[in-house]
Design a protein around this motif. Structure first.
Motif, PDB file in Angstrom:
ATOM      1  N   VAL A  45      -0.573  11.597  -4.970  1.00  0.00           N
ATOM      2  CA  VAL A  45      -1.324  10.237  -5.315  1.00  0.00           C
ATOM      3  C   VAL A  45      -2.584   9.818  -7.005  1.00  0.00           C
ATOM      4  O   VAL A  45      -1.967   9.290  -7.265  1.00  0.00           O
ATOM      5  N   ARG A  46      -2.587  11.090  -7.300  1.00  0.00           N
ATOM      6  CA  ARG A  46      -3.088  11.163  -9.084  1.00  0.00           C
ATOM      7  C   ARG A  46      -1.795  10.823  -9.613  1.00  0.00           C
ATOM      8  O   ARG A  46      -2.326   9.828 -10.210  1.00  0.00           O
ATOM      9  N   THR A  47      -0.643  11.209  -9.207  1.00  0.00           N
ATOM     10  CA  THR A  47       0.995  11.493 -10.601  1.00  0.00           C
ATOM     11  C   THR A  47       0.351   9.471 -10.329  1.00  0.00           C
ATOM     12  O   THR A  47       0.788   8.688 -10.425  1.00  0.00           O
ATOM     13  N   TRP A  48       1.038   8.894  -8.511  1.00  0.00           N
ATOM     14  CA  TRP A  48       1.310   7.685  -8.132  1.00  0.00           C
ATOM     15  C   TRP A  48       0.100   6.695  -9.115  1.00  0.00           C
ATOM     16  O   TRP A  48       0.598   5.649 -10.013  1.00  0.00           O
ATOM     17  N   LYS A  49      -1.761   7.130  -9.329  1.00  0.00           N
ATOM     18  CA  LYS A  49      -2.521   5.938  -9.389  1.00  0.00           C
ATOM     19  C   LYS A  49      -2.612   6.730 -11.073  1.00  0.00           C
ATOM     20  O   LYS A  49      -2.586   5.239 -10.860  1.00  0.00           O
ATOM     21  N   LEU A  50      -2.459   6.939 -11.740  1.00  0.00           N
ATOM     22  CA  LEU A  50      -2.671   7.338 -13.475  1.00  0.00           C
ATOM     23  C   LEU A  50      -1.373   7.561 -14.155  1.00  0.00           C
ATOM     24  O   LEU A  50      -1.529   6.721 -15.081  1.00  0.00           O
ATOM     25  N   ASP A  51      -0.844   8.299 -13.134  1.00  0.00           N
ATOM     26  CA  ASP A  51       0.756   8.468 -14.257  1.00  0.00           C
ATOM     27  C   ASP A  51       1.961   8.074 -13.938  1.00  0.00           C
ATOM     28  O   ASP A  51       2.645   7.462 -14.739  1.00  0.00           O
ATOM     29  N   PHE A  52       2.160   6.932 -13.318  1.00  0.00           N
ATOM     30  CA  PHE A  52       3.002   5.943 -12.763  1.00  0.00           C
ATOM     31  C   PHE A  52       2.570   4.851 -13.424  1.00  0.00           C
ATOM     32  O   PHE A  52       3.327   3.890 -13.656  1.00  0.00           O
ATOM     33  N   GLU A  53       1.525   4.461 -13.398  1.00  0.00           N
ATOM     34  CA  GLU A  53       0.850   2.833 -14.200  1.00  0.00           C
ATOM     35  C   GLU A  53       1.455   2.036 -15.183  1.00  0.00           C
ATOM     36  O   GLU A  53       2.007   1.031 -14.772  1.00  0.00           O
ATOM     37  N   PRO A  54       2.270   2.870 -15.837  1.00  0.00           N
ATOM     38  CA  PRO A  54       2.875   2.344 -17.128  1.00  0.00           C
ATOM     39  C   PRO A  54       3.854   2.274 -16.959  1.00  0.00           C
ATOM     40  O   PRO A  54       4.605   1.199 -17.152  1.00  0.00           O
ATOM     41  N   PHE A  55       4.645   2.241 -15.431  1.00  0.00           N
ATOM     42  CA  PHE A  55       5.650   2.376 -14.900  1.00  0.00           C
ATOM     43  C   PHE A  55       5.795   1.005 -14.327  1.00  0.00           C
ATOM     44  O   PHE A  55       6.883   0.352 -13.886  1.00  0.00           O
TER      45      PHE A  55
ATOM     46  N   THR B  54       0.953  -1.257   0.212  1.00  0.00           N
ATOM     47  CA  THR B  54       0.287   0.090   0.039  1.00  0.00           C
ATOM     48  C   THR B  54       0.672   1.392  -0.182  1.00  0.00           C
ATOM     49  O   THR B  54       2.042   1.507   0.702  1.00  0.00           O
ATOM     50  N   LEU B  55       0.363   2.400  -0.502  1.00  0.00           N
ATOM     51  CA  LEU B  55       1.094   3.736  -0.544  1.00  0.00           C
ATOM     52  C   LEU B  55       0.143   4.721  -0.047  1.00  0.00           C
ATOM     53  O   LEU B  55      -0.696   4.825  -1.055  1.00  0.00           O
ATOM     54  N   VAL B  56       0.708   5.618   0.419  1.00  0.00           N
ATOM     55  CA  VAL B  56       0.187   6.328   1.227  1.00  0.00           C
ATOM     56  C   VAL B  56       0.547   7.861   0.795  1.00  0.00           C
ATOM     57  O   VAL B  56       1.743   7.987   1.065  1.00  0.00           O
ATOM     58  N   ALA B  57      -0.449   8.842   0.762  1.00  0.00           N
ATOM     59  CA  ALA B  57       0.369  10.305   0.815  1.00  0.00           C
ATOM     60  C   ALA B  57      -0.590  11.060   0.468  1.00  0.00           C
ATOM     61  O   ALA B  57      -1.475  11.157   1.435  1.00  0.00           O
ATOM     62  N   SER B  58      -0.101  12.054   1.628  1.00  0.00           N
ATOM     63  CA  SER B  58      -1.134  13.456   2.192  1.00  0.00           C
ATOM     64  C   SER B  58      -1.109  14.201   1.466  1.00  0.00           C
ATOM     65  O   SER B  58      -2.134  15.435   1.161  1.00  0.00           O
ATOM     66  N   CYS B  59      -0.218  14.427  -0.240  1.00  0.00           N
ATOM     67  CA  CYS B  59      -0.816  15.022  -1.012  1.00  0.00           C
ATOM     68  C   CYS B  59      -1.427  14.469  -1.996  1.00  0.00           C
ATOM     69  O   CYS B  59      -1.073  13.826  -2.901  1.00  0.00           O
ATOM     70  N   ALA B  60      -2.657  15.150  -1.995  1.00  0.00           N
ATOM     71  CA  ALA B  60      -2.995  14.799  -3.828  1.00  0.00           C
ATOM     72  C   ALA B  60      -2.712  14.967  -4.891  1.00  0.00           C
ATOM     73  O   ALA B  60      -2.769  13.878  -6.126  1.00  0.00           O
ATOM     74  N   GLU B  61      -1.270  15.747  -4.852  1.00  0.00           N
ATOM     75  CA  GLU B  61      -0.982  15.433  -6.894  1.00  0.00           C
ATOM     76  C   GLU B  61       0.152  14.876  -7.160  1.00  0.00           C
ATOM     77  O   GLU B  61       0.175  13.408  -7.835  1.00  0.00           O
TER      78      GLU B  61
ATOM     79  N   GLU C  42       5.682  -3.136 -13.740  1.00  0.00           N
ATOM     80  CA  GLU C  42       5.900  -4.254 -14.155  1.00  0.00           C
ATOM     81  C   GLU C  42       4.997  -4.984 -12.957  1.00  0.00           C
ATOM     82  O   GLU C  42       5.354  -5.405 -11.930  1.00  0.00           O
ATOM     83  N   GLY C  43       4.290  -5.800 -13.099  1.00  0.00           N
ATOM     84  CA  GLY C  43       3.241  -6.232 -12.387  1.00  0.00           C
ATOM     85  C   GLY C  43       2.080  -5.646 -11.815  1.00  0.00           C
ATOM     86  O   GLY C  43       2.096  -4.522 -12.106  1.00  0.00           O
ATOM     87  N   LYS C  44       2.213  -6.313 -10.799  1.00  0.00           N
ATOM     88  CA  LYS C  44       1.228  -5.934  -9.805  1.00  0.00           C
ATOM     89  C   LYS C  44       1.341  -4.223  -9.647  1.00  0.00           C
ATOM     90  O   LYS C  44       2.400  -4.971  -8.260  1.00  0.00           O
ATOM     91  N   PRO C  45       0.600  -3.679  -9.860  1.00  0.00           N
ATOM     92  CA  PRO C  45       1.081  -2.096  -8.344  1.00  0.00           C
ATOM     93  C   PRO C  45       0.530  -2.508  -7.174  1.00  0.00           C
ATOM     94  O   PRO C  45      -0.566  -2.920  -7.332  1.00  0.00           O
ATOM     95  N   PRO C  46       1.267  -1.254  -6.668  1.00  0.00           N
ATOM     96  CA  PRO C  46       0.534  -0.851  -4.966  1.00  0.00           C
ATOM     97  C   PRO C  46      -1.064  -0.068  -4.899  1.00  0.00           C
ATOM     98  O   PRO C  46      -0.931   0.641  -5.694  1.00  0.00           O
ATOM     99  N   LYS C  47      -2.015  -0.954  -3.955  1.00  0.00           N
ATOM    100  CA  LYS C  47      -2.641   0.094  -3.830  1.00  0.00           C
ATOM    101  C   LYS C  47      -2.733   1.354  -3.509  1.00  0.00           C
ATOM    102  O   LYS C  47      -1.463   1.450  -2.846  1.00  0.00           O
TER     103      LYS C  47
END
Lengths: 172, 555, 387
Positions: free
Chosen positions: C225-235, C216-223, C237-242
């Motif tokens: 979280v967005r970057t991790w969830k949406l923009d890091f996705e192509p990077f 699980t990855l937790v962040a307190s900054c909305a930006e 390999e395999g299942k990303p953390p929650k």
């Protein structure tokens, strides 16, 4: 110190292959004039710096210093008028405020403290200017190239950069 | 006892006993029993007291009338978009933002204000009136991608009404396109402009309200000039779009009618049979088929009536010879056939035997293939006939052949097209024709593998173009189930292929046959032998014998 | 397919009705700037890079707040389009204005390049339990330590939210990984068109979290979280953390902690663009606020999907229109009668506090600001988290 004579006959400590790259932000009324004074007085000092003139040292915000380091500067010197002598009355006090921020950020980023300096040099202090430059350059030689510069490994040509970092730097 | 008057869009009220609107047919009073206080002398009963003709009966109830009819015309009308969800326009938040429907009532002489056009907020006459077009139309975001047809001209008309009643009025229309296709509509549009209506090409963003006077501040990018404009208006009219009526699902379920992707009812052919439903005997008129104005609705109604009349007066009609026949004895009353029939031609109630209405059957064979218990015979295309064809085709050198099931209307015709176009392709395929790809049952495909077919191709019309409305949906489901079955049996699923080839696609037919041949060459003798063994038929599901009531008591 | 064609196909730009609703909705345009999202769509649809570049003067003005996306009838994905157009422009040498002397961009690029050992853990206090490299939960700190150092006069103290998040996780029995090797998520490089810089940071951070073994990855900054969830996705390999924002974690688990009253306080919530319209998370922070005893939640008229951006604008542009947007929003917050303006992103804190610094307006627009995590921690009744 390893003194040698370069081709112009000037005594330098120039190391083969690499010399520090120092960026100097100098205020127009005092420090830049001080550098001029050093020049017209023919005081010899290390040549490995480039000067950026601003009207007042208070103009120097962290962004400019960071940009210099980003571009590979090994050291940055911010210089202005002595307290009480600022052409704009309290501009150099602002300079101190900004410099504190800059210093903290640079430290946080992981660059060595010795790479960043704040000095007060007046228009008449040509000799002081030369001295500051010489000292700073020497200090930078000891510190070596900035971790963010291409010459990190000591060799100008090589770089310890990943392909992405190369691209990043190429754009910058 | 008063209620908001639905016809007046809630702008005025009515009693519990009322005539819905002046042109109602029949023009008589009705009782709103939900809100009527009743006959109880303590509560009310006043209307009954004063009625000279004693025409009021509180105990009157809904009557279910059963009629046998030969034709049905579906003319169930439309519903209108509720723009409350389009919060940026402030409908229901701001008093002086109304819908075009409410506008009609306010300007109508028979409306709640007797035609004196005033705004809801303060009952003052507004001078600067804006119309926002495409509210709830041409909007894929909210699931309403269609153009509602009538709103442009409705607004043009509204501007003319206003200009006619009140010469000092300042109208502005915010539009994307002005669609004025009909007879003399362009003239009307020009007259509207002549009367001083300003047409601004741009849809407004957030609308704000001036709380002191209820005026509305509209911000819009005038896309023609590229400038952001701000207009202060006294009133804003949202030209709401239309949508299929909310109870359409009920009707379409009852009559087994298909819908097009936008939710309106689907006609038999978009050009050649615009008022016929694919189910014979059902016709459409008006909005429920697609948005249209009064003139086109009347046209369509006349067409539907004459089509119905033609059917009813025909004396004799020709029905399909290839129809479905259900054996009542072996039918297990599961109802699957009724579910897959695209025409609703199979009558079935829970616990009862399914019955085919032959006049309605189009002969696709979906039911025949779906029946697990062998209770359905498709005349002229029986299971036995089709399986015999498969066996005959594969009798000699099966491993050199590709077994192709092609539907009559599209894929088989596509093969024809390839032929007359003289397109060359490998000659290893053997095509077997069924009326519809949905006729191809699981057993037929497995039989093909059992007799040694290396590759089986099932081919039909493109997904949305099935000649039998949507029977090829069954094809897809069946083939998917077959793929699972093949995999479980250790047979390569790609030995069963599914393609959609239309009648015009001779090239595609040839290309597919080439691909099938290439695939066939990858299939080994061992694979074929394995499939022949692994897919041997399991004992057929025998329906449970009907329980004898006496059996329980037997010793 | 040309580069621009690929962009317009992927973002449905071709579907544009040219109705101008986007411009009429855009907060910048409405504030008076000469900015029209529609013109950028038209330029993109022309298929000509030259046209895109001609309009590129205003390309970096966009706040990327996605309000226009949420209104577009034709479902043009304007925000992703802007991001792609900025990349196109950036490659041709068009750069954003980079306020603050470009300090933030320089910092990010230096982190992208790597080579230094950051000294970024100074904000941790002794009572906080964290682990430096391996763990089930990774707390992604973000750059709040840099923000607070660069903007001390704003007293935004964005680190308070960071600290509060760790403390709350500790109370919930979580010892998160807080890594000294962490680098900026690169959100602003991505939105400034610097694709290469962003990718360098993305790869590094994804690798770092992968090595930690976190699920699980937790962040307190909305930006972040967005970057991790949406923009890091192509990077990945395999299942990303929650990947969750701290408010989502709290909404789920705050009930496990003993919450005390905070005194009666009216709180209104500013939906960060990245948490709200970008990620669709509107309820979690509100659930957290509602769970706090003594907190009465009031809503601004433009909240949730309609919330107005703080005009932070990915550090690419700042002008008087941004100020106007911030001023109007703060007035809206004040008008609710709220004592506290709560938010869930350090950028919102920074930009609203900057506006509040205006000596001419301060009286009308000043309002206490808190991060949702801070309020939650305060409700444990143990300490005042504002420093």
């Amino acid at each position: 110190m390893n003194l040698t004579k370069d081709k112009t006959g000037v005594m330098t400590t120039a190391r083969k292959g690499w010399n520090p790259r120092l960026v100097v932000f100098a205020c127009n009324w005092c420090s830049y004039a001080g550098a001029d004074t050093a020049g017209v007085s023919r005081i010899q000092h290390q040549p490995h710096f480039r000067m950026i003139r601003v009207m007042c040292s208070g103009r120097i915000q962290p962004g400019f210093v960071l940009r210099a380091f980003e571009k590979g500067a090994d050291g940055v010197l911010v210089s202005g008028c002595h307290f009480g002598d600022c052409h704009y009355v309290f501009g150099n006090e602002k300079a101190v405020e900004q410099f504190e921020k800059t210093k903290s950020v640079v430290k946080m980023l992981g660059l060595e403290e010795g790479r960043l300096r704040l000095e007060w040099i007046s228009a008449a202090e040509g000799a002081r200017f030369a001295q500051v430059i010489d000292e700073f350059i020497e200090q930078l030689r000891e510190l070596g190239p900035s971790p963010l510069s291409r010459a990190r490994s000591g060799d100008e040509a090589a770089g310890a950069l990943t392909p992405e970092a190369e691209e990043v730097e190429a754009r910058v | 006892m008063t209620q908001p008057d639905e016809y007046q869009m809630g702008l005025s009220s009515r009693k519990a006993i009322y005539i819905p609107f002046p042109q109602a047919v029949p023009c008589s009073y009705i009782l709103d029993m939900e809100h009527c206080l009743g006959n109880n002398p303590i509560a009310c009963g006043k209307c009954q007291d004063v009625c000279e003709k004693q025409a009021i009966n509180y105990d009157d109830a809904d009557e279910v009338i059963t009629r046998e009819v030969g034709a049905i015309i579906v003319a169930i009308g439309l519903d209108v978009y509720d723009p409350t969800e389009m919060d940026e326009y402030g409908y229901t938040r701001y008093d002086n933002v109304i819908t075009s429907m409410e506008f009609e009532r306010l300007i109508c002489a028979g409306g709640p204000t007797a035609g004196h056009f005033v705004r809801p907020g303060d009952s003052q006459r507004p001078k600067r009136i804006g119309f926002v077009q495409c509210v709830g139309s041409r909007n894929p975001k909210i699931g309403r991608p269609w153009c509602s047809n009538i709103c442009c001209m409705n607004t043009v008309k509204d501007t003319l009404l206003l200009a006619d009643h009140y010469p000092d009025v300042e109208n502005v229309v915010y539009y994307q396109d002005i669609r004025a296709f009909g007879k003399s509509f362009e003239d009307m549009f020009q007259r509207s402009k002549e009367a001083g209506t300003r047409y601004v090409r741009g849809l407004p963003g957030d609308v704000e309200e001036n709380p002191t006077n209820g005026n509305l501040l509209v911000t819009v990018e005038n896309t023609t000039s590229g400038k952001l404009e701000r207009h202060e208006l006294d009133m804003l009219v949202l030209s709401v779009g239309v949508e299929p009526p909310k109870d359409l699902a009920k009707i379409s379920g009852l009559l087994t009618l298909s819908k097009t992707s936008d939710g309106f009812l689907m006609e038999s052919h978009p050009k050649l049979k615009p008022v016929d439903a694919p189910t014979r005997g059902v016709y459409f008129a008006g909005f429920c088929e697609s948005p249209k104005d009064i003139k086109d609705s009347v046209c369509q109604a006349g067409a539907a009536a004459s089509r119905a009349g033609a059917l009813l007066n025909a004396g004799k009609i020709t029905i399909e010879a290839i129809t479905s026949q259900i054996d009542a004895e072996s039918c297990t009353k599961c109802g699957v056939c009724a579910r897959v029939c695209p025409y609703g031609a199979i009558q079935w109630k829970k616990g009862e035997v399914a019955v085919v209405i032959e006049a309605a059957c189009a002969g696709c064979g979906a039911c025949g293939a779906a029946c697990q218990f062998g209770s359905i015979t498709m005349r002229h295309f029986t299971d036995a006939q089709l399986v015999a064809q498969v066996r005959a085709i594969m009798a000699e050198k099966p491993k050199e052949k590709v077994m192709v099931f092609a539907c009559n209307w599209c894929s088989y015709a596509g093969g024809d097209m390839a032929g007359i176009s003289r397109i060359q392709y490998p000659a290893t395929n053997r095509v077997m024709r069924t009326m519809c790809s949905a006729r191809v049952s699981e057993d037929m495909v497995l039989e093909a593998f059992r007799v040694g077919a290396p590759i089986v191709l099932v081919s039909g019309c493109h997904y949305a173009d099935c000649h039998y409305i949507n029977a090829n949906r069954q094809t897809v489901q069946r083939v998917q189930r077959l793929w699972n079955k093949l995999e479980k049996a250790g047979v390569r699923p790609e030995r069963l292929q599914l393609e959609w080839i239309s009648a015009a696609e001779g090239q595609k037919f040839a290309q597919v046959m080439k691909q099938m041949e290439e695939l066939r060459q990858t299939v080994t003798d061992e694979e074929i032998a394995h499939a022949m063994e692994a897919l041997k038929p399991k004992p057929k599901k025998k329906p449970k014998p009907k329980a004898e009531p006496a059996a329980a008591a037997a010793p | 397919m040309s580069e621009l064609q690929a962009v317009t196909t992927g973002t449905r730009t071709w579907a544009c009705y040219d109705c101008g609703k986007c411009t009429a909705t855009c907060p910048i345009a409405r504030a008076g700037a000469q900015y029209s999202p529609r013109r950028h769509v038209l330029a993109a649809n022309s298929g000509q890079k030259a046209e895109v570049l001609e309009e590129s003067g205003s390309l970096f003005t966009c706040l990327t707040c996605s309000l226009c996306d949420s209104r577009c009838p034709a479902e043009v994905a304007y925000t992703p389009l802007v991001q792609k157009l900025r990349e196109v422009a950036y490659k041709e040498g068009v750069e954003p204005d980079c306020p603050h002397g470009g300090a933030l961009q320089s910092l990010m690029r230096m982190m992208a390049r790597g080579g230094t050992q950051q000294d970024r853990m100074g904000w941790l206090t002794e009572d906080m339990k964290t682990t430096p490299d391996q763990g089930e939960v990774f707390f992604f700190t973000g750059c709040t330590m840099y923000f607070d150092t660069l903007f001390p006069e704003l007293e935004a103290n964005t680190l308070d939210a960071t600290r509060a998040s760790v403390q709350l996780m500790n109370r919930l029995g979580i010892t998160p990984v807080v890594s000294p090797e962490e680098r900026c998520c690169g959100h602003d490089l991505l939105w400034n068109g610097d694709r290469k810089g962003f990718e360098a940071l993305a790869r590094f951070n994804v690798d770092l979290v992968k090595k930690s073994g976190a699920e699980t990855l937790v962040a307190s900054c909305a930006e972040c979280v967005r970057t991790w969830k949406l923009d890091f996705e192509p990077f990945f390999e395999g299942k990303p953390p929650k990947i969750v924002h701290i408010s989502e974690l709290l909404a789920e688990r705050l009930g496990e902690l003993p919450l005390k009253g905070n005194g009666g306080r009216k709180v209104t919530f500013q939906d960060p663009c990245r948490l709200g319209r970008h990620l669709g998370v509107y309820d979690a922070p509100r659930e957290v606020l509602d769970a706090l005893p003594g907190v009465e939640r009031v809503e601004m008229p433009r909240s949730g999907k309609r919330a107005q951006c703080c005009a932070g604008g990915t550090w690419s542009h700042c002008d008087r229109y941004a100020k106007k947007i911030q001023t109007e929003r703060l007035k809206e917050a004040r008008a609710t009668g709220a004592d506290v303006l709560a938010t869930a992103c350090p950028k919102c804190q920074i930009h609203y506090r900057c506006a509040m610094k205006d000596p001419n307006l301060g009286g009308d627009i000043g309002i206490e600001m808190r991060d949702v995590a801070q309020l939650a921690l305060e409700a444990l009744g143990e300490e005042d988290t504002s420093h």
